[in-house]
Each structure stands twice: as structure tokens, then as C-alpha cells.
Design an enzyme around this catalytic site. Structure first.
Site, PDB file in Angstrom:
ATOM      1  N   HIS A  30     -25.547 -23.833  24.293  1.00 52.04           N
ATOM      2  CA  HIS A  30     -24.847 -25.015  23.778  1.00 52.04           C
ATOM      3  C   HIS A  30     -23.514 -24.597  23.170  1.00 52.04           C
ATOM      4  CE1 HIS A  30     -24.797 -29.171  22.215  1.00 52.04           C
ATOM      5  NE2 HIS A  30     -24.306 -28.662  21.089  1.00 52.04           N
ATOM      6  N   ASP A  32     -20.209 -25.757  21.272  1.00 51.46           N
ATOM      7  CA  ASP A  32     -19.656 -26.823  20.426  1.00 51.46           C
ATOM      8  C   ASP A  32     -18.138 -26.708  20.341  1.00 51.46           C
ATOM      9  OD1 ASP A  32     -21.924 -28.341  19.396  1.00 51.46           O
ATOM     10  OD2 ASP A  32     -22.549 -26.431  18.505  1.00 51.46           O
ATOM     11  N   MET A  65     -16.651 -32.334  20.869  1.00 55.48           N
ATOM     12  CA  MET A  65     -16.409 -33.144  19.662  1.00 55.48           C
ATOM     13  C   MET A  65     -14.897 -33.218  19.487  1.00 55.48           C
ATOM     14  SD  MET A  65     -19.455 -31.591  17.323  1.00 55.48           S
ATOM     15  CE  MET A  65     -19.618 -30.168  18.388  1.00 55.48           C
ATOM     16  N   MET A 134     -27.193 -37.375  18.053  1.00 50.51           N
ATOM     17  CA  MET A 134     -26.866 -36.485  16.932  1.00 50.51           C
ATOM     18  C   MET A 134     -27.834 -36.771  15.788  1.00 50.51           C
ATOM     19  SD  MET A 134     -24.415 -34.502  17.883  1.00 50.51           S
ATOM     20  CE  MET A 134     -24.299 -33.655  16.304  1.00 50.51           C
ATOM     21  N   ASP A 167     -29.438 -32.871  18.512  1.00 47.37           N
ATOM     22  CA  ASP A 167     -28.559 -31.826  17.993  1.00 47.37           C
ATOM     23  C   ASP A 167     -28.349 -32.025  16.494  1.00 47.37           C
ATOM     24  OD1 ASP A 167     -26.629 -29.881  17.646  1.00 47.37           O
ATOM     25  OD2 ASP A 167     -25.114 -30.859  18.902  1.00 47.37           O
TER      26      ASP A 167
HETATM   27  C1  DX5 Z   1     -22.938 -29.835  14.875  1.00 44.58           C
HETATM   28  C2  DX5 Z   1     -23.077 -29.172  16.218  1.00 44.58           C
HETATM   29  C3  DX5 Z   1     -24.382 -28.512  16.403  1.00 44.58           C
HETATM   30  C4  DX5 Z   1     -24.693 -27.404  15.430  1.00 44.58           C
HETATM   31  C5  DX5 Z   1     -26.146 -27.517  15.091  1.00 44.58           C
HETATM   32  O1  DX5 Z   1     -21.846 -30.652  14.845  1.00 44.58           O
HETATM   33  O2  DX5 Z   1     -22.914 -30.115  17.252  1.00 44.58           O
HETATM   34  O3  DX5 Z   1     -24.585 -28.093  17.743  1.00 44.58           O
HETATM   35  O4  DX5 Z   1     -24.432 -26.112  15.914  1.00 44.58           O
HETATM   36  O5  DX5 Z   1     -26.455 -26.606  14.096  1.00 44.58           O
HETATM   37  P1  DX5 Z   1     -27.887 -26.578  13.377  1.00 44.58           P
HETATM   38  O6  DX5 Z   1     -28.911 -26.368  14.429  1.00 44.58           O
HETATM   39  O7  DX5 Z   1     -27.769 -25.416  12.438  1.00 44.58           O
HETATM   40  O8  DX5 Z   1     -28.045 -27.888  12.657  1.00 44.58           O
HETATM   41 ZN    ZN Z   2     -23.546 -29.576  19.328  1.00 44.74          ZN
END
Ligand code: DX5
Ligand code: ZN
Length: 208
Positions: A30, A32, A65, A134, A167
Site C-alpha cells: 500500500h 500512500d 490523497m 477510511m 485503511d
Molecule cells: C493514512 C494512510 C494509511 C496509514 C495507515 O492516511 O492512508 O494507509 O498508513 O496507518 P495505520 O495502519 O498505522 O493506521
Molecule cells: Zn492509505
């Protein structure tokens, strides 16, 4: 089938290759991508994805994002993305964007922030390969899971038969809850990268 997507946001970026090697037992990787506008922080762009593509065979799950996601598709496709997920809050032309992603022969996903109702994606459910719910507000790793999203996952599963990804705040406990609600692609950053034994952590998030 349950698929695990370790988020490299929680990895040590100074040794990214070694870090990614430790999570190769997961189906997805994944990625980000944050632009400092849609969310406050900036992470990395297509150049970094292209570099890591050379040594990972996992499915590259790019989570955009960013504002104006339509301007980023070509770069991430060229970098080796297998699936690109954009935020419904970030575009006025979601259907056109899905068509653009599919024209590049890769999969398309749409993401919803916790405050965004399911009705925002109702008309495009037949067009996407994945919906990302989310379970934290996007922008940071290590935040607390928002319980109210479980009902949203459940309602989505009743009418959507493709992949539902979750996520944010996913760990062995919350994993159980989201799976029961109907999610089948589980992103986990801190729960995997903060663990010493990453394969074991992946198994714990996957559950049985
Ligand atoms: C947050 C990201 C996630 C993040 C999740 O905005 O989209 O992918 O890495 O992290 P954890 O699993 O630590 O909540
Ligand atoms: Zn993410």
C-alpha cells in the site's frame, strides 16, 4: 479472500528496500501518496514508486490523497501501479477518472473519508474494482480506528460485491471487526512496521 496491504508510511524510509522485503508475504503493497493540500503532509510521488517497482512483485496499491488526482494517473501507471484509488472528495469527475484509469489497463478504486456518506459513490459502484473505506481521517499513520465506520462497511457490503478495502487503525482486534462487517482488503501500517517480526504481524492482522 482476505488480502493484506502493508502501508509503507510506517516503514523506515532510509532503508526502504529492506523494509519492503520484510513484508513480501502480503498480497499488496500500500503506497500512500500525500500532496500537502488534500492532507497536511507530503510523502512521495511516482519516482519513488518506480524505484521500488524494480524489486517488489507485490500488487502495487496506490492510495492517492491528492487534489486533482486526474493529473497523476499517467505518472503512476508508468511507475508500475496495479491499482489506483482516488478520493471522491478530491474530484468533480469521478466517472471520467475511472475511465481514464481503466484505459491504462489497471484497476480503479474510490476512497471515502469517514465523514463522507456512501451515497456519494452510489452511482459509480458498478464501475469501480474497489471501494476504500477510511477508518481514520487520512493523513497520518498510527491513529485510532473510528468505530462508526463499521456500519458503513456493512451497508456497502450489502450492495457491492467487489473488493472493500479498509485503511486506518487496523490491528489484530479491529481486523476481526472489519472482516465481520464485510471488508476483505486490510491496510495496516503501524501494526505491521512497528512489529519486530513482520511476517507474524501480517498473519495476526489476517487472522484465521
Ligand atoms: C493514512 C494512510 C494509511 C496509514 C495507515 O492516511 O492512508 O494507509 O498508513 O496507518 P495505520 O495502519 O498505522 O493506521
Ligand atoms: Zn492509505
Amino acid at each position: 479472500m482476505i488480502k493484506i496491504a502493508p502501508s509503507i508510511l510506517s516503514a523506515d524510509f532510509s532503508k526502504l528496500r529492506e523494509e519492503i522485503d520484510t513484508v513480501s508475504s502480503a498480497e499488496y503493497l500500500h503506497l500512500d501518496v500525500m500532496d500537502g493540500s488534500f492532507v497536511p503532509e507530503i510523502t512521495f510521488g511516482a519516482g519513488v514508486v518506480k524505484s521500488i517497482r524494480k524489486f517488489s512483485r507485490q500488487i502495487f496499491d496506490v492510495h492517492l490523497m491528492v487534489e486533482h488526482p486526474e493529473t497523476q494517473i499517467d505518472s503512476f501507471v508508468a511507475a508500475g501501479a496495479d491499482l489506483i484509488t482516488f478520493h471522491i472528495e478530491a474530484t468533480k469527475h469521478a466517472h471520467r477518472l475511472i475511465q481514464k484509469i481503466h484505459a491504462s489497463k489497471i484497476k480503479a478504486g474510490v476512497a471515502l473519508n469517514p465523514a463522507t456518506p456512501l451515497v456519494m459513490v452510489e452511482e459509480i459502484l458498478g464501475d469501480v474494482d474497489q471501494v476504500l473505506i477510511m477508518t481514520v481521517n487520512p493523513g497520518y499513520g498510527g491513529q485510532k480506528f473510528i468505530d462508526s465506520q463499521l456500519d458503513k462497511i456493512h451497508r456497502l457490503r450489502e450492495k457491492f460485491h467487489c473488493d472493500i478495502e479498509v485503511d486506518g487503525g487496523i490491528n489484530p482486534e479491529t481486523s476481526k471487526l472489519v472482516k465481520e462487517s464485510g471488508a476483505n482488503v486490510l491496510v495496516a501500517g503501524s501494526a505491521i512496521f512497528n512489529a519486530k517480526d513482520r511476517s507474524k504481524a501480517i498473519q495476526s492482522v489476517r487472522g484465521n
